[in-house]
Design an enzyme around this catalytic site. Structure first.
Site, PDB file in Angstrom:
ATOM      1  N   LYS A 151       0.885  -1.178   0.000  1.00 35.70           N
ATOM      2  CA  LYS A 151       0.000   0.000   0.000  1.00 35.70           C
ATOM      3  C   LYS A 151       0.918   1.221   0.000  1.00 35.70           C
ATOM      4  CE  LYS A 151      -1.822   2.943   2.084  1.00 35.70           C
ATOM      5  NZ  LYS A 151      -1.566   4.370   1.760  1.00 35.70           N
ATOM      6  N   GLU A 226       8.948   0.877  11.297  1.00 36.26           N
ATOM      7  CA  GLU A 226      10.050   1.825  11.084  1.00 36.26           C
ATOM      8  C   GLU A 226       9.439   3.206  11.174  1.00 36.26           C
ATOM      9  OE1 GLU A 226      13.061   1.072  11.023  1.00 36.26           O
ATOM     10  OE2 GLU A 226      13.284  -0.951  10.228  1.00 36.26           O
ATOM     11  N   CYS A 260      13.913   9.956   7.688  1.00 37.16           N
ATOM     12  CA  CYS A 260      13.747   9.539   9.087  1.00 37.16           C
ATOM     13  C   CYS A 260      15.071   9.549   9.829  1.00 37.16           C
ATOM     14  CB  CYS A 260      13.118   8.158   9.134  1.00 37.16           C
ATOM     15  SG  CYS A 260      14.001   6.984   8.116  1.00 37.16           S
ATOM     16  N   GLU A 362       9.958  16.007  15.486  1.00 38.58           N
ATOM     17  CA  GLU A 362      10.433  15.658  14.149  1.00 38.58           C
ATOM     18  C   GLU A 362       9.808  16.638  13.153  1.00 38.58           C
ATOM     19  OE1 GLU A 362       9.007  12.051  12.115  1.00 38.58           O
ATOM     20  OE2 GLU A 362      11.077  11.687  11.513  1.00 38.58           O
TER      21      GLU A 362
HETATM   22  P1  NAD Z   1       2.258   8.410   7.736  1.00 40.02           P
HETATM   23  O1  NAD Z   1       2.360   7.676   9.011  1.00 40.02           O
HETATM   24  O2  NAD Z   1       1.309   9.522   7.645  1.00 40.02           O
HETATM   25  O3  NAD Z   1       1.875   7.417   6.540  1.00 40.02           O
HETATM   26  C1  NAD Z   1       2.656   6.287   6.216  1.00 40.02           C
HETATM   27  C2  NAD Z   1       1.782   5.287   5.469  1.00 40.02           C
HETATM   28  O4  NAD Z   1       0.759   4.810   6.345  1.00 40.02           O
HETATM   29  C3  NAD Z   1       1.051   5.848   4.249  1.00 40.02           C
HETATM   30  O5  NAD Z   1       1.010   4.864   3.237  1.00 40.02           O
HETATM   31  C4  NAD Z   1      -0.350   6.091   4.789  1.00 40.02           C
HETATM   32  O6  NAD Z   1      -1.340   6.056   3.778  1.00 40.02           O
HETATM   33  C5  NAD Z   1      -0.520   4.927   5.737  1.00 40.02           C
HETATM   34  N1  NAD Z   1      -1.506   5.112   6.797  1.00 40.02           N
HETATM   35  C6  NAD Z   1      -1.938   6.275   7.363  1.00 40.02           C
HETATM   36  N2  NAD Z   1      -2.891   6.025   8.302  1.00 40.02           N
HETATM   37  C7  NAD Z   1      -3.064   4.683   8.334  1.00 40.02           C
HETATM   38  C8  NAD Z   1      -3.889   3.804   9.097  1.00 40.02           C
HETATM   39  N3  NAD Z   1      -4.742   4.280  10.018  1.00 40.02           N
HETATM   40  N4  NAD Z   1      -3.805   2.487   8.879  1.00 40.02           N
HETATM   41  C9  NAD Z   1      -2.934   1.981   7.976  1.00 40.02           C
HETATM   42  N5  NAD Z   1      -2.146   2.761   7.205  1.00 40.02           N
HETATM   43  C10 NAD Z   1      -2.181   4.100   7.398  1.00 40.02           C
HETATM   44  O7  NAD Z   1       3.759   8.863   7.407  1.00 40.02           O
HETATM   45  P2  NAD Z   1       4.276   9.755   6.190  1.00 40.02           P
HETATM   46  O8  NAD Z   1       3.879  11.150   6.462  1.00 40.02           O
HETATM   47  O9  NAD Z   1       3.907   9.121   4.893  1.00 40.02           O
HETATM   48  O10 NAD Z   1       5.860   9.582   6.352  1.00 40.02           O
HETATM   49  C11 NAD Z   1       6.607  10.361   7.200  1.00 40.02           C
HETATM   50  C12 NAD Z   1       6.985   9.607   8.462  1.00 40.02           C
HETATM   51  O11 NAD Z   1       7.604   8.362   8.152  1.00 40.02           O
HETATM   52  C13 NAD Z   1       8.004  10.334   9.310  1.00 40.02           C
HETATM   53  O12 NAD Z   1       7.635  10.301  10.663  1.00 40.02           O
HETATM   54  C14 NAD Z   1       9.290   9.550   9.103  1.00 40.02           C
HETATM   55  O13 NAD Z   1      10.220   9.663  10.113  1.00 40.02           O
HETATM   56  C15 NAD Z   1       8.773   8.174   8.950  1.00 40.02           C
HETATM   57  N6  NAD Z   1       9.754   7.319   8.251  1.00 40.02           N
HETATM   58  C16 NAD Z   1      10.451   6.359   8.947  1.00 40.02           C
HETATM   59  C17 NAD Z   1      11.404   5.573   8.330  1.00 40.02           C
HETATM   60  C18 NAD Z   1      12.183   4.522   9.070  1.00 40.02           C
HETATM   61  O14 NAD Z   1      12.743   3.651   8.409  1.00 40.02           O
HETATM   62  N7  NAD Z   1      12.226   4.534  10.381  1.00 40.02           N
HETATM   63  C19 NAD Z   1      11.654   5.756   6.981  1.00 40.02           C
HETATM   64  C20 NAD Z   1      10.950   6.735   6.295  1.00 40.02           C
HETATM   65  C21 NAD Z   1       9.996   7.504   6.947  1.00 40.02           C
END
Ligand code: NAD
Length: 459
Positions: A151, A226, A260, A362
């Site tokens: 997804k 992650e 991240c 963050e």
């Molecule tokens: P997000 O949490 O808003 O969304 C991530 C994914 O989750 C998207 O595909 C979104 O559609 C989905 N999602 C949202 N709500 C959901 C739910 N209720 N149920 C299931 N899926 C859901 O994050 P973002 O804004 O896309 O990304 C930024 C964040 O990701 C930052 O906090 C960053 O640090 C983190 N990140 C972490 C890593 C790592 O490896 N630790 C890597 C990249 C990004």
């Protein structure tokens, strides 16, 4: 969903978002495909993954250009990312034939273990590194014999869709790898909730990660998380200050700070603090922010107008120590900014001021906060004074101190006199609220298999 180029604000594609019923259909297809995929011989599974990697290599420039257009990544970054997808697939193509069990000595028979695939795995991906993060979950999951539904993030589904097509062209059977664009609260939530999805790999915000962990708990569903980070870059007075200062900007501003692992808190030993700030400011002012297709650009735009507003909320009119420049006109541009601790700021005390917020939350954009520290113990205390624990850097010429501090900082990925943290053949993941479990490295298949113990009586 209209997919927008963040550097131009032009609509480049329209993508249909899946509803829960479509997710259910995908799960049915993935379940059917699992029955055959798990029994494909290890050598054939390896060959198919290698062919998939070769397809990616053949289409690397196309994939890079899609990521440049969809996510605003610089050309250099996007080409590296396409190469990383290829390499991760090649690396895990070596895994099916090495997914060994063990033989354990017992009385009265033989005891062996098997690494059994889980079944259908859901991989939920953020928008910051779309094709790379997808592949870190997909490659080991497929190598272990699972089928996968990805997804992608709402804003960035294009490379994921193309990768699924390339997998089919490479000969992976229908249903083994599916990409289902959809909203997180709809398609993502259904994957988490579906009883036939046996594991969720989620990369994204800590907020959504907690929600997913809580929902998955009701089915004891396996999760790898992650999540976010607020990593420290610790600069000691005995370090090569030129290298520390010149490398610090891209350790946080790479991918426009939407990383991240961004080292978004720079901690500098007090005796060299002013000197470091001068050098850092010069380096930040020299960063070239512009058209991602221009090979000279080091930083592109932010992903969306909404995200730019959020990043801007951390940078007030006062308090900016130094700032770079960025294009005006269409595109979600943001100039990199350095915030320096106001006089009397105590990084270990609570607070509610603007700098405190920027120093602790963050931001996920090109904003870095710099504070002084007194000694090694103080530096470690500040570095650990956060709920996050993803990565970090330590700059010193004292090897004993480098090791002491690397062991003391509560984070999953640390580098000494460098800022590297991700290699596909070494483990990656977070301490504390930065995540659960590890991706990549030699043991990734353990996260996609169950260990089964079998005793065979010889009596
Ligand atoms: P997000 O949490 O808003 O969304 C991530 C994914 O989750 C998207 O595909 C979104 O559609 C989905 N999602 C949202 N709500 C959901 C739910 N209720 N149920 C299931 N899926 C859901 O994050 P973002 O804004 O896309 O990304 C930024 C964040 O990701 C930052 O906090 C960053 O640090 C983190 N990140 C972490 C890593 C790592 O490896 N630790 C890597 C990249 C990004």
């Amino acid at each position: 969903m209209k997919i927008v180029n963040p550097a131009t604000e032009e609509v480049i594609a329209e993508v249909e978002m899946a509803d829960a019923t479509e997710v259910d259909r995908a799960v049915e297809r993935a379940k059917d495909a699992f029955a055959t995929w798990r029994s494909v011989s290890p050598g054939d599974r390896a060959r198919l993954l290698r062919r998939f990697a070769e397809k990616v290599e053949d289409h690397a420039e196309e994939l890079a250009r899609l990521e440049i257009a969809n996510a605003g990544h610089t050309a250099g970054n996007a080409r590296w990312e396409a190469g990383n997808v290829r390499d991760v697939l090649h690396f895990y193509a070596g895994a099916p034939e090495r997914d060994h069990g063990r033989q354990i000595p017992v009385a009265g028979g033989v005891d062996v273990t098997f690494q059994e695939p889980l079944g259908v795995v859901g991989v939920i991906v953020p928008w910051n590194f779309p094709m790379v993060i997808m592949t870190w979950g997909v490659a080991p999951a497929l190598a272990a014999g699972n089928t996968v539904i990805v997804k992608p993030a709402e804003w960035t589904p294009l490379t994921a869709r193309r990768l699924a097509e390339l997998a089919l062209e490479a000969g992976l059977p229908e249903g083994v790898l599916q990409v289902i664009p959809g909203e997180g609260e709809v398609a993502g939530a259904r994957l988490v909730d579906h009883p036939d999805v046996r594991k969720i790999v989620f990369t994204g915000s800590t907020e959504v990660g907690k929600l997913i962990a809580a929902q998955a708990a009701s089915q004891v569903k396996r999760v790898t998380l992650e999540l976010g980070g607020k990593s420290a870059n610790i600069v000691f007075a005995d370090s090569d200050l030129d290298r520390a200062a010149s490398s610090a900007p891209m350790a946080v501003f790479d991918n426009s700070g939407q990383d991240c692992c961004a080292r978004s808190r720079i901690l500098v030993e007090r005796s060299v603090y002013d000197d470091f700030l001068v050098r850092l400011s010069h380096a930040v002012q020299a960063i070239k922010v512009g058209d991602p297709l221009d090979p000279a650009s080091e930083m592109g735009p932010l992903i969306s107008a909404e995200h730019r507003d959020r990043v801007a909320s951390f940078v007030g009119a006062e308090g900016v120590h130094a700032a770079g420049s960025c294009p005006s006109g269409p595109g979600y541009w943001f100039a990199p900014a350095v915030l320096a601790a106001p006089a009397g700021f105590d990084p270990l005390a609570g607070g509610s001021g603007a700098f405190h917020r920027a120093f602790t939350e963050e931001i996920f954009g090109p904003v870095v906060s710099v504070v002084p520290f007194d000694d090694e113990a103080h530096a470690v205390q500040i570095a650990n004074n956060t709920t996050y624990g993803l990565s970090g850097s330590i700059w010193t010429r004292d090897v004993g101190r480098a090791l002491r501090v690397a062991r003391a900082v509560e984070a999953g990925n640390l580098s000494v006199n460098s800022h590297s943290s991700v290699r596909y053949w070494t483990p990656f993941g977070g301490f504390k609220q930065s995540g659960l479990g590890r991706e990549l490295g030699p043991d990734a298949l353990a996260a996609f298999t169950e260990t089964k113990n079998v005793f065979i009586s010889t009596e």
